[in-house]
Enzyme design. Structure first.
Site, PDB file in Angstrom:
ATOM      1  N   GLY A 142      12.393  17.783 -11.696  1.00 17.14           N
ATOM      2  CA  GLY A 142      13.229  16.818 -10.942  1.00 17.14           C
ATOM      3  C   GLY A 142      13.278  15.444 -11.591  1.00 17.14           C
ATOM      4  N   HIS A 143      13.057  15.388 -12.890  1.00 18.67           N
ATOM      5  CA  HIS A 143      12.939  14.107 -13.616  1.00 18.67           C
ATOM      6  C   HIS A 143      14.250  13.317 -13.577  1.00 18.67           C
ATOM      7  N   LYS A 189       0.177   5.639 -15.514  1.00 19.54           N
ATOM      8  CA  LYS A 189       1.604   5.324 -15.672  1.00 19.54           C
ATOM      9  C   LYS A 189       1.954   5.184 -17.153  1.00 19.54           C
ATOM     10  N   LEU A 190       3.238   5.348 -17.489  1.00 24.44           N
ATOM     11  CA  LEU A 190       3.646   5.497 -18.892  1.00 24.44           C
ATOM     12  C   LEU A 190       3.050   4.445 -19.837  1.00 24.44           C
ATOM     13  N   ALA A 247       0.831  -1.216   0.000  1.00 21.92           N
ATOM     14  CA  ALA A 247       0.000   0.000   0.000  1.00 21.92           C
ATOM     15  C   ALA A 247       0.860   1.258   0.000  1.00 21.92           C
ATOM     16  N   PRO A 275       1.917  11.968 -24.879  1.00 23.61           N
ATOM     17  CA  PRO A 275       2.768  13.000 -24.283  1.00 23.61           C
ATOM     18  C   PRO A 275       4.061  12.432 -23.682  1.00 23.61           C
ATOM     19  N   LYS A 304       9.116   7.254   0.155  1.00 24.04           N
ATOM     20  CA  LYS A 304       9.460   5.820   0.163  1.00 24.04           C
ATOM     21  C   LYS A 304      10.815   5.631   0.869  1.00 24.04           C
ATOM     22  N   TYR A 323       7.444  11.664  -3.828  1.00 20.40           N
ATOM     23  CA  TYR A 323       7.139  10.221  -3.759  1.00 20.40           C
ATOM     24  C   TYR A 323       8.366   9.438  -3.309  1.00 20.40           C
ATOM     25  N   THR A 328      11.148   0.831  -3.876  1.00 19.48           N
ATOM     26  CA  THR A 328      11.409   1.201  -5.266  1.00 19.48           C
ATOM     27  C   THR A 328      12.875   1.553  -5.483  1.00 19.48           C
ATOM     28  N   ASP A 329      13.328   1.415  -6.735  1.00 16.02           N
ATOM     29  CA  ASP A 329      14.703   1.839  -7.059  1.00 16.02           C
ATOM     30  C   ASP A 329      14.815   3.363  -7.084  1.00 16.02           C
ATOM     31  N   GLU A 330      13.661   4.057  -7.061  1.00 14.98           N
ATOM     32  CA  GLU A 330      13.712   5.526  -7.133  1.00 14.98           C
ATOM     33  C   GLU A 330      14.361   6.145  -5.896  1.00 14.98           C
ATOM     34  N   SER A 352       1.665   6.021  -5.201  1.00 16.57           N
ATOM     35  CA  SER A 352       2.773   5.506  -6.007  1.00 16.57           C
ATOM     36  C   SER A 352       3.133   6.328  -7.247  1.00 16.57           C
ATOM     37  N   ALA A 396      11.080  10.415  -1.914  1.00 19.14           N
ATOM     38  CA  ALA A 396      11.559  10.809  -0.579  1.00 19.14           C
ATOM     39  C   ALA A 396      10.700  10.133   0.494  1.00 19.14           C
TER      40      ALA A 396
HETATM   41  P1  NAD Z   1      -0.873   1.359  -6.979  1.00 17.67           P
HETATM   42  O1  NAD Z   1      -0.923   2.836  -6.882  1.00 17.67           O
HETATM   43  O2  NAD Z   1      -1.374   0.706  -8.223  1.00 17.67           O
HETATM   44  O3  NAD Z   1      -1.707   0.712  -5.770  1.00 17.67           O
HETATM   45  C1  NAD Z   1      -1.614   1.191  -4.464  1.00 17.67           C
HETATM   46  C2  NAD Z   1      -2.692   0.490  -3.638  1.00 17.67           C
HETATM   47  O4  NAD Z   1      -2.555   0.919  -2.272  1.00 17.67           O
HETATM   48  C3  NAD Z   1      -4.128   0.827  -4.070  1.00 17.67           C
HETATM   49  O5  NAD Z   1      -4.922  -0.331  -4.057  1.00 17.67           O
HETATM   50  C4  NAD Z   1      -4.599   1.813  -3.008  1.00 17.67           C
HETATM   51  O6  NAD Z   1      -6.003   1.802  -2.797  1.00 17.67           O
HETATM   52  C5  NAD Z   1      -3.837   1.301  -1.783  1.00 17.67           C
HETATM   53  N1  NAD Z   1      -3.649   2.347  -0.772  1.00 17.67           N
HETATM   54  C6  NAD Z   1      -3.183   3.609  -0.973  1.00 17.67           C
HETATM   55  N2  NAD Z   1      -3.165   4.278   0.196  1.00 17.67           N
HETATM   56  C7  NAD Z   1      -3.607   3.424   1.147  1.00 17.67           C
HETATM   57  C8  NAD Z   1      -3.794   3.520   2.555  1.00 17.67           C
HETATM   58  N3  NAD Z   1      -3.516   4.671   3.215  1.00 17.67           N
HETATM   59  N4  NAD Z   1      -4.246   2.439   3.221  1.00 17.67           N
HETATM   60  C9  NAD Z   1      -4.538   1.288   2.569  1.00 17.67           C
HETATM   61  N5  NAD Z   1      -4.399   1.146   1.238  1.00 17.67           N
HETATM   62  C10 NAD Z   1      -3.929   2.198   0.533  1.00 17.67           C
HETATM   63  O7  NAD Z   1       0.626   0.953  -6.661  1.00 17.67           O
HETATM   64  P2  NAD Z   1       1.558  -0.146  -7.364  1.00 17.67           P
HETATM   65  O8  NAD Z   1       2.100   0.411  -8.605  1.00 17.67           O
HETATM   66  O9  NAD Z   1       0.854  -1.433  -7.350  1.00 17.67           O
HETATM   67  O10 NAD Z   1       2.749  -0.185  -6.296  1.00 17.67           O
HETATM   68  C11 NAD Z   1       2.653  -0.998  -5.141  1.00 17.67           C
HETATM   69  C12 NAD Z   1       3.896  -0.807  -4.289  1.00 17.67           C
HETATM   70  O11 NAD Z   1       5.056  -1.142  -5.050  1.00 17.67           O
HETATM   71  C13 NAD Z   1       4.111   0.627  -3.818  1.00 17.67           C
HETATM   72  O12 NAD Z   1       4.586   0.579  -2.495  1.00 17.67           O
HETATM   73  C14 NAD Z   1       5.175   1.177  -4.752  1.00 17.67           C
HETATM   74  O13 NAD Z   1       5.943   2.156  -4.112  1.00 17.67           O
HETATM   75  C15 NAD Z   1       5.978  -0.071  -5.035  1.00 17.67           C
HETATM   76  N6  NAD Z   1       6.658  -0.110  -6.340  1.00 17.67           N
HETATM   77  C16 NAD Z   1       5.946   0.139  -7.484  1.00 17.67           C
HETATM   78  C17 NAD Z   1       6.597   0.020  -8.708  1.00 17.67           C
HETATM   79  C18 NAD Z   1       5.860   0.254 -10.006  1.00 17.67           C
HETATM   80  O14 NAD Z   1       6.511   0.297 -11.060  1.00 17.67           O
HETATM   81  N7  NAD Z   1       4.551   0.372 -10.005  1.00 17.67           N
HETATM   82  C19 NAD Z   1       7.960  -0.312  -8.755  1.00 17.67           C
HETATM   83  C20 NAD Z   1       8.645  -0.540  -7.550  1.00 17.67           C
HETATM   84  C21 NAD Z   1       7.971  -0.446  -6.346  1.00 17.67           C
HETATM   85  O1  DAU Z   2      11.198   2.820 -10.689  1.00 17.65           O
HETATM   86  C1  DAU Z   2      10.113   2.359  -9.947  1.00 17.65           C
HETATM   87  C2  DAU Z   2       8.993   3.373 -10.003  1.00 17.65           C
HETATM   88  O2  DAU Z   2       8.460   3.305 -11.322  1.00 17.65           O
HETATM   89  C3  DAU Z   2       7.890   3.131  -8.974  1.00 17.65           C
HETATM   90  O3  DAU Z   2       8.432   3.323  -7.694  1.00 17.65           O
HETATM   91  C4  DAU Z   2       6.723   4.102  -9.176  1.00 17.65           C
HETATM   92  O4  DAU Z   2       5.674   3.772  -8.293  1.00 17.65           O
HETATM   93  C5  DAU Z   2       6.241   3.967 -10.599  1.00 17.65           C
HETATM   94  O5  DAU Z   2       5.231   4.916 -10.839  1.00 17.65           O
HETATM   95  C6  DAU Z   2       7.406   4.192 -11.588  1.00 17.65           C
HETATM   96  O6  DAU Z   2       7.864   5.563 -11.548  1.00 17.65           O
HETATM   97  P1  DAU Z   2       8.213   6.366 -12.884  1.00 17.65           P
HETATM   98  O7  DAU Z   2       8.096   7.812 -12.591  1.00 17.65           O
HETATM   99  O8  DAU Z   2       9.480   5.899 -13.495  1.00 17.65           O
HETATM  100  O9  DAU Z   2       6.995   5.830 -13.816  1.00 17.65           O
HETATM  101  P2  DAU Z   2       6.022   6.584 -14.837  1.00 17.65           P
HETATM  102  O10 DAU Z   2       5.248   5.519 -15.520  1.00 17.65           O
HETATM  103  O11 DAU Z   2       5.297   7.701 -14.214  1.00 17.65           O
HETATM  104  O12 DAU Z   2       7.058   7.193 -15.881  1.00 17.65           O
HETATM  105  C7  DAU Z   2       7.994   6.404 -16.583  1.00 17.65           C
HETATM  106  C8  DAU Z   2       8.844   7.321 -17.444  1.00 17.65           C
HETATM  107  O13 DAU Z   2       8.021   7.874 -18.478  1.00 17.65           O
HETATM  108  C9  DAU Z   2       9.412   8.516 -16.704  1.00 17.65           C
HETATM  109  O14 DAU Z   2      10.694   8.820 -17.232  1.00 17.65           O
HETATM  110  C10 DAU Z   2       8.445   9.647 -17.015  1.00 17.65           C
HETATM  111  C11 DAU Z   2       7.983   9.305 -18.408  1.00 17.65           C
HETATM  112  N1  DAU Z   2       6.584   9.710 -18.741  1.00 17.65           N
HETATM  113  C12 DAU Z   2       5.579   9.332 -17.909  1.00 17.65           C
HETATM  114  C13 DAU Z   2       4.270   9.691 -18.157  1.00 17.65           C
HETATM  115  C14 DAU Z   2       3.156   9.298 -17.225  1.00 17.65           C
HETATM  116  C15 DAU Z   2       6.324  10.422 -19.919  1.00 17.65           C
HETATM  117  O15 DAU Z   2       7.242  10.722 -20.696  1.00 17.65           O
HETATM  118  N2  DAU Z   2       5.028  10.762 -20.168  1.00 17.65           N
HETATM  119  C16 DAU Z   2       3.994  10.455 -19.342  1.00 17.65           C
HETATM  120  O16 DAU Z   2       2.843  10.824 -19.646  1.00 17.65           O
END
Ligand code: NAD
Ligand code: DAU
Length: 362
Positions: free
Chosen positions: A295-296, A200-201, A84, A216, A165, A161, A136-138, A87, A163
């Site tokens: 801050g990209h 997400k992208l 949870a 975009p 995590k 975000y 996350t690796d971020e 994200s 910071a």
């Molecule tokens: P997501 O945004 O799709 O899902 C988050 C879930 O958490 C949702 O179901 C939401 O309802 C629930 N949630 C949010 N706030 C809550 C709260 N206060 N109490 C209870 N539930 C709550 O996220 P995701 O992409 O599935 O990521 C899951 C985890 O993995 C996160 O901790 C994220 O930091 C980590 N992570 C994500 C990625 C990625 O690429 N998506 C990569 C590495 C790590």
């Molecule tokens: O690295 C793990 C992380 O990956 C997770 O911790 C995060 O929860 C998850 O959201 C993701 O973060 P990013 O910021 O890398 O993912 P996002 O999909 O938002 O963006 C991926 C790349 O694409 C990033 O360089 C920004 C760019 N982007 C994203 C969107 C949404 C675009 O160029 N256009 C867009 O519209």
């Protein structure tokens, strides 16, 4: 064995919930989810009937002490698998406060509950219990053209975000060192696959390219991410739960570094191949370079040697195959996407991109 999964209605949490229930017949999952905009009950709608005795949903906030304590009082929890979180980086730039509440205070609340309920003084009773914090690796910040994140890379987060995590990772580590709580942290790269929220992208680009809406790309599109198919991530997490050591951290990556431009182009070409051109034009013509994210981070890349050497895990799905599977899933589940394109997402999209999400909107 009872597993508390937090955020099980989100993208990775729902994939993991399905994965673990199928993989291991001896587990019962309690899914605590607040159902924020990212939490979608449709992700797991079939589970209650499929696994009536093995799947329990609890709607609640991980920052709510009483709700969390009630779960620990009701079930003897062996594993906590903590997904949870808020994200999305772009949302954390628009409104960081909820990221601090959920990602930091929420994690703290879970740590406190585990500390109060788990038998820390009794090694026999504690054996096998794990608090797995999905991070996350971020948290490591940005890389230049070369180099990789290892488990020893210093934290250097760029966004509210990452910071938040990073802060939660430090707390988790502190509870291991100070109190001996059996915690493990995983730091994973960018996931993609079924059930990913379209902000997400990859799902955003698939959706827009299907509808013929502009694509975009932030800045010059040269930013690099290391993409992992979500099922590979789920498999890695189970390995960590079963074989990982308390107090350790494991990086998880997909061995698939790609520039954002390449990712979007691959999606466009794959859709053109499968569905034909859109309005007689290739979908790549929809690409627009737009203002960069503040801050990209330029590049993320995971050194996955620790998890490979110590736990014998490696990703199995190539990026091209994963994208094909993901597109296939989105094409087969249009009603899932339509269900999400509700008022609040449309509003977010307009605010973030200043554009329309479909032709029907004026
Ligand atoms: P997501 O945004 O799709 O899902 C988050 C879930 O958490 C949702 O179901 C939401 O309802 C629930 N949630 C949010 N706030 C809550 C709260 N206060 N109490 C209870 N539930 C709550 O996220 P995701 O992409 O599935 O990521 C899951 C985890 O993995 C996160 O901790 C994220 O930091 C980590 N992570 C994500 C990625 C990625 O690429 N998506 C990569 C590495 C790590
Ligand atoms: O690295 C793990 C992380 O990956 C997770 O911790 C995060 O929860 C998850 O959201 C993701 O973060 P990013 O910021 O890398 O993912 P996002 O999909 O938002 O963006 C991926 C790349 O694409 C990033 O360089 C920004 C760019 N982007 C994203 C969107 C949404 C675009 O160029 N256009 C867009 O519209």
């Amino acid at each position: 064995m009872n597993i508390l999964i937090t955020g099980g209605c989100g993208f990775i949490g729902s994939n993991f919930t399905r994965y673990i229930l199928k993989k291991n017949e001896n587990v019962r999952v309690v899914n605590l989810d607040k159902l924020t905009y990212a939490g979608n009950p449709a992700n797991l709608v079939d589970l209650a009937s499929h696994y009536p005795d093995r799947y329990q949903f609890v709607k609640g906030d991980i920052g709510d002490k009483v709700a969390v304590q009630k779960i620990f009082d009701t079930y003897d929890i062996t594993w906590i698998v903590h997904f949870a979180a808020e994200s999305h980086v772009d949302r954390s730039i628009i409104g960081p406060e909820v990221f601090l509440h959920t990602n930091i205070i929420g994690t703290f609340t879970l740590l406190e509950a585990a500390l109060g309920c788990w038998p820390l003084e009794d090694p026999e009773q504690l054996k096998g219990r794990r608090f797995l914090h999905i991070s996350t690796d971020e948290v490591y910040g940005s890389l230049d053209e070369s180099g990789y994140f290892t488990e020893k890379t210093a934290y250097d987060p760029s966004s509210p975000y990452s910071a938040s995590k990073a802060s939660s990772d430090h707390l988790v580590n502190a509870y291991y060192r100070t109190y001996g709580l059996p915690t493990i942290i995983t730091n994973c790269s960018n996931n993609y696959g079924p059930y990913q929220f379209p902000e997400k992208l990859i799902p955003l680009m698939i959706h827009n390219a299907l509808k013929g809406i502009e694509l975009p790309v932030y800045g010059d599109g040269e930013n690099v991410r290391d993409w992992i198919y979500v099922e590979d991530h789920c498999e890695a997490l189970l390995e960590v739960l079963e074989k990982g050591d308390p107090g350790e951290r494991y990086n998880i990556g997909g061995n698939s570094e790609r520039r954002n431009k390449e990712v979007v182009l691959l999606i466009c070409n794959e859709l053109d191949k499968q569905l034909g051109l859109i309005n007689d034009r290739p979908r790549k013509d929809l690409i627009r370079f737009v203002s960069d994210r503040p801050g990209h981070d330029r590049r993320y890349a995971i050194d996955g040697s620790k998890i490979r050497e110590e736990l014998g895990w490696e990703p199995a799905v190539s990026f091209e195959e994963g994208i094909r599977l993901t597109i296939e899933w989105y094409l087969q589940n249009p009603e899932w996407v339509e269900g999400i394109l509700n008022g609040s997402y449309r509003e977010y999209y307009r605010k973030q991109y200043g554009g329309r999400l479909s032709e029907q909107e004026s």
